[in-house]
Design an enzyme around this catalytic site. Structure first.
Site, PDB file in Angstrom:
ATOM      1  CE1 TYR A   1      -9.567  -2.969   0.515  1.00 41.37           C
ATOM      2  CE2 TYR A   1      -8.522  -1.086  -0.497  1.00 41.37           C
ATOM      3  CZ  TYR A   1      -8.444  -2.227   0.276  1.00 41.37           C
ATOM      4  OH  TYR A   1      -7.235  -2.622   0.808  1.00 41.37           O
TER       5      TYR A   1
ATOM      6  CG  ASN B   1      -3.782  -2.011   6.945  1.00 42.19           C
ATOM      7  OD1 ASN B   1      -3.653  -1.722   5.751  1.00 42.19           O
ATOM      8  ND2 ASN B   1      -4.826  -2.668   7.410  1.00 42.19           N
TER       9      ASN B   1
ATOM     10  CD  GLU C   1      -9.182  -9.064  -3.595  1.00 44.32           C
ATOM     11  OE1 GLU C   1     -10.060  -8.751  -2.778  1.00 44.32           O
ATOM     12  OE2 GLU C   1      -8.048  -9.450  -3.232  1.00 44.32           O
TER      13      GLU C   1
ATOM     14  CE  LYS D   1      -4.053  -2.060   2.276  1.00 46.84           C
ATOM     15  NZ  LYS D   1      -5.044  -1.897   3.386  1.00 46.84           N
TER      16      LYS D   1
ATOM     17  CG  HIS E   1      -5.638  -6.133  -0.275  1.00 48.42           C
ATOM     18  ND1 HIS E   1      -6.868  -6.129   0.330  1.00 48.42           N
ATOM     19  CD2 HIS E   1      -5.705  -7.071  -1.269  1.00 48.42           C
ATOM     20  CE1 HIS E   1      -7.657  -7.010  -0.280  1.00 48.42           C
ATOM     21  NE2 HIS E   1      -6.970  -7.598  -1.256  1.00 48.42           N
TER      22      HIS E   1
HETATM   23  P1  DAT Z   1      -7.988  -6.508   5.773  1.00 47.50           P
HETATM   24  O1  DAT Z   1      -7.213  -5.501   4.947  1.00 47.50           O
HETATM   25  O2  DAT Z   1      -7.191  -7.033   6.936  1.00 47.50           O
HETATM   26  O3  DAT Z   1      -8.591  -7.613   4.929  1.00 47.50           O
HETATM   27  P2  DAT Z   1     -10.675  -5.360   5.924  1.00 47.50           P
HETATM   28  O4  DAT Z   1     -10.974  -6.118   4.664  1.00 47.50           O
HETATM   29  O5  DAT Z   1     -11.604  -5.514   7.074  1.00 47.50           O
HETATM   30  O6  DAT Z   1      -9.195  -5.713   6.463  1.00 47.50           O
HETATM   31  O7  DAT Z   1     -10.582  -3.805   5.615  1.00 47.50           O
HETATM   32  C1  DAT Z   1      -9.989  -3.350   4.413  1.00 47.50           C
HETATM   33  C2  DAT Z   1      -9.141  -2.135   4.724  1.00 47.50           C
HETATM   34  O8  DAT Z   1      -9.979  -1.078   5.179  1.00 47.50           O
HETATM   35  C3  DAT Z   1      -8.119  -2.331   5.854  1.00 47.50           C
HETATM   36  O9  DAT Z   1      -6.934  -2.959   5.411  1.00 47.50           O
HETATM   37  C4  DAT Z   1      -7.892  -0.922   6.276  1.00 47.50           C
HETATM   38  C5  DAT Z   1      -9.267  -0.286   6.152  1.00 47.50           C
HETATM   39  N1  DAT Z   1      -9.982  -0.348   7.430  1.00 47.50           N
HETATM   40  C6  DAT Z   1     -10.575  -1.441   7.992  1.00 47.50           C
HETATM   41  N2  DAT Z   1     -11.116  -1.141   9.184  1.00 47.50           N
HETATM   42  C7  DAT Z   1     -10.869   0.184   9.377  1.00 47.50           C
HETATM   43  C8  DAT Z   1     -11.166   1.097  10.427  1.00 47.50           C
HETATM   44  N3  DAT Z   1     -11.844   0.728  11.522  1.00 47.50           N
HETATM   45  N4  DAT Z   1     -10.747   2.377  10.283  1.00 47.50           N
HETATM   46  C9  DAT Z   1     -10.054   2.786   9.180  1.00 47.50           C
HETATM   47  N5  DAT Z   1      -9.750   1.970   8.156  1.00 47.50           N
HETATM   48  C10 DAT Z   1     -10.139   0.696   8.253  1.00 47.50           C
HETATM   49 MG    MG Z   2     -10.064  -7.563   3.504  1.00 46.20          MG
END
Ligand code: DAT
Ligand code: MG
Length: 140
Positions: A51, A114, A128, A11, A117
């Site tokens: 997303y 973070n 994807e 990212k 992905h």
């Molecule tokens: P992951 O990337 O671990 O699969 P996810 O699919 O639940 O997690 O969420 C996609 C992305 O969205 C994640 O990498 C970062 C962002 N995200 C998730 N929860 C969030 C939050 N509470 N606040 C801000 N960004 C968030």
């Molecule tokens: Mg995810």
């Protein structure tokens, strides 16, 4: 375990800090092979489509803005049980919860920024990969 392919993104927060090589080393040390890789900069619309499953979440706009804010490295990783293995190497979404030694524990800056992905299931992995790569670009 079956040989699988999964989709990965390094990212913007990680490319900006020049961490592509360190993150790729984590994948390779875990037995994941990078079978396709390219550096691109997504538009906000492309990030929004990628997303779209999160479209109703409060962080969706911030997430799409962030993903389009700087270059990313999109990748296909291959290995035995690659989808789950990659999720293990990545660590929990929130770096505060990520296990020691994982990419997010070592490099992520916040739950939003973070660093990586990774696909969460075979269906999403296939979808994807096809969003970013043509079949001719995948060479194991
Ligand atoms: P992951 O990337 O671990 O699969 P996810 O699919 O639940 O997690 O969420 C996609 C992305 O969205 C994640 O990498 C970062 C962002 N995200 C998730 N929860 C969030 C939050 N509470 N606040 C801000 N960004 C968030
Ligand atoms: Mg995810």
């Amino acid at each position: 375990m079956a040989l699988e392919r999964t989709f990965s993104i390094i990212k913007p927060d990680a490319t900006a800090r020049n961490l592509t090589g360190k993150i790729n080393a984590k994948f390779e040390e875990a037995g994941l092979r990078i079978v396709a890789q390219k550096r691109i900069q997504m538009t906000k619309a492309q990030a929004g489509e990628f997303y779209k499953v999160h479209a109703e979440r409060p962080f969706y706009d911030e997430l799409c803005t962030f993903m389009a804010s700087a270059p990313v490295v999109v990748q296909v990783l291959e290995g035995d049980g690659a989808i789950a293995k990659n999720r293990d190497v990545m660590g929990a979404t929130n770096p505060a919860d990520a296990a020691p030694g994982t990419i997010r524990a070592e490099f992520a800056q916040s739950v939003g920024e973070n660093s990586v992905h990774g696909s969460d299931a075979p269906e999403t992995a296939a979808e994807e990969i096809a969003y970013f790569f043509a079949g001719i670009e995948l060479v194991g």
